[in-house]
Enzyme design. Sequence first.
Site, PDB file in Angstrom:
ATOM      1  N   TYR A   8       0.872  -1.176   0.000  1.00  0.00           N
ATOM      2  CA  TYR A   8       0.000   0.000   0.000  1.00  0.00           C
ATOM      3  C   TYR A   8       0.908   1.226   0.000  1.00  0.00           C
ATOM      4  CZ  TYR A   8      -4.050   2.946   0.987  1.00  0.00           C
ATOM      5  OH  TYR A   8      -5.027   3.899   0.897  1.00  0.00           O
ATOM      6  N   ARG A  14      -6.848   2.946   2.937  1.00  0.00           N
ATOM      7  CA  ARG A  14      -7.470   1.631   2.737  1.00  0.00           C
ATOM      8  C   ARG A  14      -6.571   0.481   3.189  1.00  0.00           C
ATOM      9  NH1 ARG A  14     -12.084   1.831  -0.392  1.00  0.00           N
ATOM     10  NH2 ARG A  14     -12.426   3.746  -1.569  1.00  0.00           N
ATOM     11  N   TRP A 104     -10.951  13.440  -2.382  1.00  0.00           N
ATOM     12  CA  TRP A 104      -9.587  13.346  -1.849  1.00  0.00           C
ATOM     13  C   TRP A 104      -8.675  14.263  -2.649  1.00  0.00           C
ATOM     14  CZ3 TRP A 104      -9.116  10.697   2.506  1.00  0.00           C
ATOM     15  CH2 TRP A 104     -10.056   9.713   2.781  1.00  0.00           C
TER      16      TRP A 104
HETATM   17  N1  LIG Z   1     -11.998  -0.213  -4.336  1.00  0.00           N
HETATM   18  C1  LIG Z   1     -10.565  -0.271  -4.280  1.00  0.00           C
HETATM   19  C2  LIG Z   1     -10.010   1.136  -4.442  1.00  0.00           C
HETATM   20  C3  LIG Z   1      -8.512   1.119  -4.602  1.00  0.00           C
HETATM   21  C4  LIG Z   1      -7.970   2.515  -4.791  1.00  0.00           C
HETATM   22  O1  LIG Z   1      -8.633   3.420  -5.345  1.00  0.00           O
HETATM   23  N2  LIG Z   1      -6.715   2.694  -4.359  1.00  0.00           N
HETATM   24  C5  LIG Z   1      -6.071   3.966  -4.492  1.00  0.00           C
HETATM   25  C6  LIG Z   1      -5.417   4.347  -3.152  1.00  0.00           C
HETATM   26  S1  LIG Z   1      -6.593   4.396  -1.842  1.00  0.00           S
HETATM   27  C7  LIG Z   1      -4.966   3.875  -5.539  1.00  0.00           C
HETATM   28  O2  LIG Z   1      -4.371   2.823  -5.740  1.00  0.00           O
HETATM   29  N3  LIG Z   1      -4.660   5.002  -6.190  1.00  0.00           N
HETATM   30  C8  LIG Z   1      -3.579   5.096  -7.134  1.00  0.00           C
HETATM   31  C9  LIG Z   1      -4.010   4.915  -8.548  1.00  0.00           C
HETATM   32  O3  LIG Z   1      -5.223   4.747  -8.825  1.00  0.00           O
HETATM   33  O4  LIG Z   1      -3.127   4.983  -9.408  1.00  0.00           O
HETATM   34  C10 LIG Z   1     -10.135  -0.876  -2.925  1.00  0.00           C
HETATM   35  O5  LIG Z   1     -10.908  -0.772  -1.966  1.00  0.00           O
HETATM   36  O6  LIG Z   1      -9.065  -1.477  -2.873  1.00  0.00           O
END
Ligand SMILES: N[C@@H](CCC(=O)N[C@@H](CS)C(=O)NCC(=O)O)C(=O)O
Length: 199
Positions: A8, A14, A104
Amino acid sequence: MPNYKLTYFNMRGRGEPIRYIFAYMNAEYEDIRIEPENWPAIKPSIPYGKLPVLEVDGVILHQSLAIGRYLARKAGLSGKTDLDDARIDALLDSIDDFITAFPWSYEVDAEAKKKQDEYLKTAAPPLLAELEKSLGDKQWFVGDSVSLVDFYWDTFSEDLESFHADFAKDYHKLQALKKRVRAIPAIAAWIKRRPITKL
Ligand SMILES: N[C@@H](CCC(=O)N[C@@H](CS)C(=O)NCC(=O)O)C(=O)O
């Protein structure tokens, strides 16, 4: 115990409910934290291109709630009946809908702040009122023992408090639940030793 690797970002977000479960079940895992500047190079190698992912003996799981439910079953943090599981899932999904729609932004410019304040002012009270109704006078959201959704409430509200410290302060039952989660010895110990991050 399988070999667990959680990937992460270096924040709670999350990833934190998953870290709570690991703390609660006293399981060893690798807590890999990606810095934002390294993410573009790593993203193409991550199934579905988003974090968190959990590697379990080489099998990669994505979607934080799927990961949370998988671990919750092992940790004794799921429902005691199918119906309780469904109630836990429904609460998790309601919280998740709210988090997903939150604007966000890590830039603290006035425009972003205005959008976040507005969202918290309008969208939070109906959700918080429903959550408080679901909790009622019970100790935990579902059944008579702590479950994944109690962890989720604590971690998600902590993140939102970093945008607006008072957003849930008038919801006394929810605040008491937060304290109850944080008083679980394994969670209290994790909160003490975890890396300090803004979010
Ligand atoms: N529904 C997914 C959402 C995952 C998500 O949006 N992760 C974000 C961080 S909280 C992410 O990886 N963002 C970077 C990107 O999309 O490149 C979960 O709960 O795992």
